[in-house]
Scaffold this motif. Structure first.
Motif, short mmCIF file in Angstrom:
data_model
loop_
_atom_site.label_atom_id
_atom_site.label_comp_id
_atom_site.label_asym_id
_atom_site.label_seq_id
_atom_site.Cartn_x
_atom_site.Cartn_y
_atom_site.Cartn_z
N LEU A 30 -1.69 -3.49 9.34
CA LEU A 30 -2.63 -2.40 9.55
C LEU A 30 -4.03 -2.98 9.54
CD1 LEU A 30 -3.00 0.67 9.89
CD2 LEU A 30 -3.50 0.74 7.45
N LEU A 59 -9.40 -6.85 -1.22
CA LEU A 59 -8.65 -7.74 -0.32
C LEU A 59 -9.33 -7.88 1.04
CD1 LEU A 59 -5.13 -6.45 -1.29
CD2 LEU A 59 -6.08 -8.69 -1.83
N HIS A 60 -10.31 -7.00 1.31
CA HIS A 60 -11.09 -7.11 2.55
C HIS A 60 -12.26 -8.08 2.41
CE1 HIS A 60 -9.17 -3.97 4.90
NE2 HIS A 60 -9.22 -3.16 3.87
N GLY A 63 -11.10 5.86 12.44
CA GLY A 63 -11.30 6.43 11.11
C GLY A 63 -10.23 7.42 10.71
N GLY A 102 0.83 -1.21 0.00
CA GLY A 102 0.00 0.00 0.00
C GLY A 102 0.86 1.25 0.00
N ALA A 103 2.02 1.13 -0.62
CA ALA A 103 3.09 2.12 -0.42
C ALA A 103 2.83 3.47 -1.06
CB ALA A 103 4.41 1.56 -0.95
N VAL A 114 -1.35 6.02 4.01
CA VAL A 114 -0.47 5.52 5.08
C VAL A 114 0.90 5.14 4.53
CG1 VAL A 114 -0.17 3.70 6.80
CG2 VAL A 114 -2.45 4.67 6.38
N LEU A 145 -1.49 -7.80 -4.42
CA LEU A 145 -1.58 -8.65 -3.22
C LEU A 145 -2.65 -9.73 -3.38
CD1 LEU A 145 -1.27 -6.14 -0.24
CD2 LEU A 145 0.52 -7.31 -1.50
N GLY A 146 -3.53 -9.55 -4.33
CA GLY A 146 -4.53 -10.58 -4.61
C GLY A 146 -3.94 -11.78 -5.34
N LEU A 154 -0.73 -3.82 4.43
CA LEU A 154 -1.93 -2.99 4.36
C LEU A 154 -2.85 -3.57 3.29
CD1 LEU A 154 -2.05 0.92 4.14
CD2 LEU A 154 -3.34 -0.47 2.50
N LEU A 155 -4.08 -3.87 3.66
CA LEU A 155 -5.05 -4.36 2.69
C LEU A 155 -5.90 -3.21 2.19
CD1 LEU A 155 -6.35 -7.66 4.30
CD2 LEU A 155 -4.32 -7.28 2.88
N SER A 156 -6.37 -3.37 0.96
CA SER A 156 -7.20 -2.33 0.39
C SER A 156 -8.26 -2.98 -0.50
CB SER A 156 -6.31 -1.38 -0.43
OG SER A 156 -7.05 -0.26 -0.87
N ARG A 170 0.12 -1.70 -7.18
CA ARG A 170 -0.16 -2.27 -8.52
C ARG A 170 0.27 -1.33 -9.63
NH1 ARG A 170 -6.33 -3.00 -7.51
NH2 ARG A 170 -5.78 -0.96 -6.67
N HIS A 171 0.13 -0.03 -9.38
CA HIS A 171 0.42 0.94 -10.43
C HIS A 171 1.77 1.62 -10.16
CE1 HIS A 171 -4.02 0.62 -10.07
NE2 HIS A 171 -3.93 0.53 -11.39
N MET A 213 -10.60 -9.53 8.32
CA MET A 213 -9.42 -8.92 8.95
C MET A 213 -9.08 -9.63 10.26
SD MET A 213 -6.95 -6.82 8.71
CE MET A 213 -7.17 -5.42 7.60
N ALA A 229 3.02 -5.02 -7.93
CA ALA A 229 2.53 -6.37 -7.62
C ALA A 229 1.12 -6.23 -7.06
CB ALA A 229 3.45 -7.05 -6.59
#
Ligand SMILES: NC(=O)c1ccc[n+]([C@@H]2O[C@H](COP(=O)([O-])OP(=O)(O)OC[C@H]3O[C@@H](n4cnc5c(N)ncnc54)[C@H](OP(=O)(O)O)[C@@H]3O)[C@@H](O)[C@H]2O)c1
Length: 164
Positions: free
Chosen positions: A96, A71-72, A134, A6-7, A11, A47-48, A66-68, A31-32, A113, A45
């Protein structure tokens, strides 16, 4: 080397910058393509698709996970990432998670999670699980209703809630 997932987000971008400034060797994952601080290696890459991450984790001592988005989802298998990290020689993982795992434990994304938290705790790695409340950046989700209706909609209008 520390792998930050999630770089390029809210975060991860800040964390990557802080680690780079602290002199750490960092691999930033998203990914991008995206600009990263000088000296940081960026790897595209998903994560899925954990199998594609083995090369990314090779030689890493620590993983910030970090999931986004998808992935949740309950059908996602992010715990596979923990097995992969351990098999790759990673010694420490920082996950996270979310305060919601405790306050709304039966929400579908919370179930996923919590399972991931459990996988982290059982992994045998050194670990830390972060459960923030939040984020202030959630306010951007109000942009359209503010722009078009001058309205902010929230389910707890009279209650003050601290944000990160
Ligand atoms: N918002 C809240 O109030 C809150 C509260 C507690 C916890 N959290 C946690 O914080 C997370 C959001 O953090 P954030 O605000 O920093 O996110 P963000 O700004 O939306 O950034 C998401 C990052 O993840 C990457 N990403 C997304 N899907 C990916 C995938 N399939 N594979 C690899 N990388 C992927 C994105 O880059 P690419 O799109 O290029 O891949 C981006 O770098 C939430 O998902 C939740 O777990 C949030």
């Amino acid at each position: 080397m520390i792998v930050v997932t999630g770089a390029t987000g809210n975060v991860g971008r800040t964390l990557t910058q802080a680690l780079a400034e602290a002199g750490e060797q960092v691999t930033a994952v998203s990914r991008h393509t995206a600009a990263v601080p000088s000296g940081v290696r960026h790897v595209q890459a998903d994560l899925g698709r954990p199998q594609g991450l083995a090369a990314v984790l090779d030689g890493a001592k620590a993983l910030f996970l970090l999931l986004s988005g998808d992935l949740h989802a309950p059908e996602a298998r992010p715990a596979d990432l923990i097995d992969l990290a351990a098999a790759s020689g990673v010694r420490r993982v920082v996950l996270l998670s979310s305060q919601g795992v405790a306050t709304r434990p039966l929400g579908p994304t919370r179930i996923a999670m919590r399972a991931l938290e459990d996988a982290v705790r059982k992994s045998g790695l050194d670990w830390a699980v972060l459960r923030p409340g939040g984020f202030a950046s959630n306010a951007f989700a109000w942009a359209e209703s503010v722009r078009t209706q001058g309205v902010v909609a929230a389910p707890f209008g009279d209650i003050g809630v601290p944000v990160v």
